[in-house]
Design an enzyme around this catalytic site. Structure first.
Site, PDB file in Angstrom:
ATOM      1  N   HIS A  80      -0.660 -15.727  22.436  1.00  0.00           N
ATOM      2  CA  HIS A  80       0.694 -14.983  22.745  1.00  0.00           C
ATOM      3  C   HIS A  80       1.129 -15.172  24.137  1.00  0.00           C
ATOM      4  CE1 HIS A  80       0.797 -12.035  19.081  1.00  0.00           C
ATOM      5  NE2 HIS A  80       0.776 -13.516  18.741  1.00  0.00           N
ATOM      6  N   GLU A  82       2.011 -13.064  26.566  1.00  0.00           N
ATOM      7  CA  GLU A  82       1.519 -12.220  27.677  1.00  0.00           C
ATOM      8  C   GLU A  82       0.019 -12.615  28.062  1.00  0.00           C
ATOM      9  OE1 GLU A  82       3.783  -9.839  24.427  1.00  0.00           O
ATOM     10  OE2 GLU A  82       2.738 -11.582  24.534  1.00  0.00           O
ATOM     11  N   CYS A 106       2.200  -7.054  21.373  1.00  0.00           N
ATOM     12  CA  CYS A 106       1.444  -6.535  20.034  1.00  0.00           C
ATOM     13  C   CYS A 106       0.223  -5.852  20.702  1.00  0.00           C
ATOM     14  CB  CYS A 106       1.147  -7.854  19.268  1.00  0.00           C
ATOM     15  SG  CYS A 106      -0.423  -8.687  19.987  1.00  0.00           S
ATOM     16  N   CYS A 109      -2.152  -7.968  22.881  1.00  0.00           N
ATOM     17  CA  CYS A 109      -1.686  -8.197  24.286  1.00  0.00           C
ATOM     18  C   CYS A 109      -1.691  -7.062  24.820  1.00  0.00           C
ATOM     19  CB  CYS A 109      -0.395  -8.934  24.103  1.00  0.00           C
ATOM     20  SG  CYS A 109      -0.513 -10.519  23.479  1.00  0.00           S
TER      21      CYS A 109
END
Length: 162
Positions: A80, A82, A106, A109
């Site tokens: 992801h 991040e 999420c 993260c």
């Protein structure tokens, strides 16, 4: 004497714009997410977007959202935005920094954000609000003292010709 320009973009517009522009680098056909980490002095420290790890060719791994087998979907493989932004940073500590991200983080993260010492998350979309992952993220952020604030759209249109 004319004075300074008055129609310049704000810091929030600038950093969210950088996050969204970063997301445009993602090759994911369904979801493009970008992130930008900023120091307390408004300096960009790192950026990231969702994609496969370095060395994992985009044409050799699946981009599908659904398949009979989980290993035929993107989910076990995609990093992801991040986490990419955190991992891309090579300057030491991220303690006390701010993260701009185009989609609310999420739970996985959120763990990395907390562990990295990021103290504020500014997000453009909370598309998955109320899902277990989203609720878990917010519970962890609340417990760890990470502030999460929605980005307030200004309606300003910024266009780049490249």
């Amino acid at each position: 004497m004319s004075g300074k320009r008055e129609d310049y973009i704000s810091w929030d517009e600038y950093f969210m714009g950088v996050a969204q522009l970063s997301g445009m680098r993602s090759k994911d056909p369904g979801t493009q997410v970008g992130a930008c980490i900023v120091s307390q002095e408004n300096k960009i420290l790192s950026m990231g977007y969702n994609g496969f790890p370095n060395g994992c060719a985009d044409d050799c791994f699946p981009w599908e959202r659904e398949a009979q087998e989980e290993l035929d979907t993107k989910y076990p493989f995609v990093t992801h935005s991040e986490l990419n932004a955190i991992l891309n940073y090579r300057g030491g500590s991220l303690e006390g920094t701010k993260l701009y991200v185009s989609l609310f983080p999420c739970n996985e993260c959120a763990k990395a954000i907390i562990q990295a010492g990021i103290k504020t998350v500014v997000y453009a979309s909370d598309k998955y609000k109320g899902t277990p992952s989203n609720v878990a993220s917010k519970r962890m952020f609340d417990a760890a003292g990470v502030e999460y604030v929605p980005y307030h759209r200004t309606g300003r249109k910024v266009e780049l010709e490249l």
